[in-house]
Design a protein around this motif. Structure first.
Motif, PDB file in Angstrom:
ATOM      1  N   ARG A 198       0.822  -1.198   0.000  1.00  0.00           N
ATOM      2  CA  ARG A 198       0.000   0.000   0.000  1.00  0.00           C
ATOM      3  C   ARG A 198       0.865   1.261   0.000  1.00  0.00           C
ATOM      4  NH1 ARG A 198      -5.277   0.702   1.019  1.00  0.00           N
ATOM      5  NH2 ARG A 198      -5.497  -1.449   1.794  1.00  0.00           N
ATOM      6  N   ILE A 209      -6.733   2.895  -3.250  1.00  0.00           N
ATOM      7  CA  ILE A 209      -6.055   1.602  -3.309  1.00  0.00           C
ATOM      8  C   ILE A 209      -6.899   0.550  -2.594  1.00  0.00           C
ATOM      9  CG2 ILE A 209      -3.942   0.345  -2.736  1.00  0.00           C
ATOM     10  CD1 ILE A 209      -2.608   3.188  -2.496  1.00  0.00           C
ATOM     11  N   ALA A 279      -5.727  -0.005  -8.070  1.00  0.00           N
ATOM     12  CA  ALA A 279      -5.380   1.365  -7.705  1.00  0.00           C
ATOM     13  C   ALA A 279      -5.882   2.350  -8.757  1.00  0.00           C
ATOM     14  CB  ALA A 279      -3.866   1.499  -7.556  1.00  0.00           C
TER      15      ALA A 279
END
Length: 281
Positions: A198, A209, A279
């Motif tokens: 992340r 995300i 994402a």
């Protein structure tokens, strides 16, 4: 990661595709194809395509006229992928699969040869672990995405959650106790920390995300097929032969024995687990 981790040459592409792909990649490829096609993209870029397992699954799902660029850093793997797609031996001049135009091109995911804002979706199945600069690779994906586009990629979870890879690694270590080959733990299963993933994706400029962990079952006709797949169809082979050029068969035999002792000789199954990242922004 070492330079040999990126070597998919010689007999590896064929063994990888015929043994590794059905063993661990096909199930996730179907999910990736469904996810990418669900965004109804007009232009798609695949990086680190390998032998083309997702390419084969995705192409029939894309709508007519979609641009589909398929890339890999490794030319032998890309050559093999093109032949499996049914586009001839080289297949780099815009051959078609049905109504989808596939562009085959050797390319480094960290330095993509495409203009800014060229694609609606960029995706990479089980390739990010090989990137020497993951944030840089993610930033490149973001650069070539159109506004509102998505970056989709998958990475393996830790090796302890992937039964056959863990067992093969332990078995081969018995052959080389002073210098055990660690390719599988180091590279395919070496990038599994969700917080780190992340952070890397965020550092590349993505603001939205989503990360999901998905468990599946790996299946093979026999324990020996699993051993051959991992020991001879991946760069683990390079590590084994670098230690002893004559030890490949012994390492494969030991891996087959360990797997058979835990899963049986035939119709073997084992847990596999991976992270799926989407994402945007």
């Amino acid at each position: 990661m070492t330079e040999t981790d990126k070597l998919f040459a010689g007999s590896i592409p064929k063994l990888y595709d015929t043994l590794m792909v059905p063993l661990i990649f096909e199930a996730y490829a179907a999910d990736t194809a469904e996810l990418v096609a669900g965004f109804s993209p007009g232009a798609v870029l695949e990086t680190a395509a390998g032998s083309g397992v997702v390419t084969r699954a995705l192409a029939p799902r894309l709508r007519s006229g979609t641009r589909y660029a398929v890339t890999d850093l490794n030319q032998p793997m890309l050559d093999y992928a093109a032949t499996r797609q049914g586009n001839g031996a080289n297949g780099y001049s815009g051959s078609s699969t049905g109504s989808i135009n596939i562009e085959w091109q050797q390319a480094d995911a960290l330095k993509l040869p495409f203009e800014d804002a060229s694609f609606d979706v960029v995706f990479c199945q089980f390739g990010a672990m090989f990137f020497p600069d993951r944030t840089g690779g993610y930033a490149e994906a973001r650069r070539v995405l159109k506004p509102g586009g998505r970056f989709v990629f998958t990475v393996w979870d830790r090796i302890e959650d992937n039964a056959f890879a863990d067992e093969v690694t332990s078995a081969v270590a018995e052959i080389f106790p002073q210098d055990p080959p660690r390719f599988l733990a180091r590279t395919p299963h070496g990038y599994h920390d969700i917080a780190l993933i992340r952070s890397d994706v965020s550092s590349a400029g993505f603001t939205r995300i989503e990360i999901a962990t998905r468990e599946k079952t790996s299946r093979s006709p026999s324990a020996r097929d699993v051993a051959i797949a991992y020991c001879q169809g991946t760069p683990l082979r390079n590590e084994i032969e670098a230690r002893d050029v004559n030890a490949l068969q012994a390492a494969t035999d030991r891996a087959a024995q360990v797997i058979a002792s835990r899963h049986g000789e035939v119709a073997v199954t084992g847990k596999i687990q991976a992270h799926v990242i989407v994402a945007a922004g």
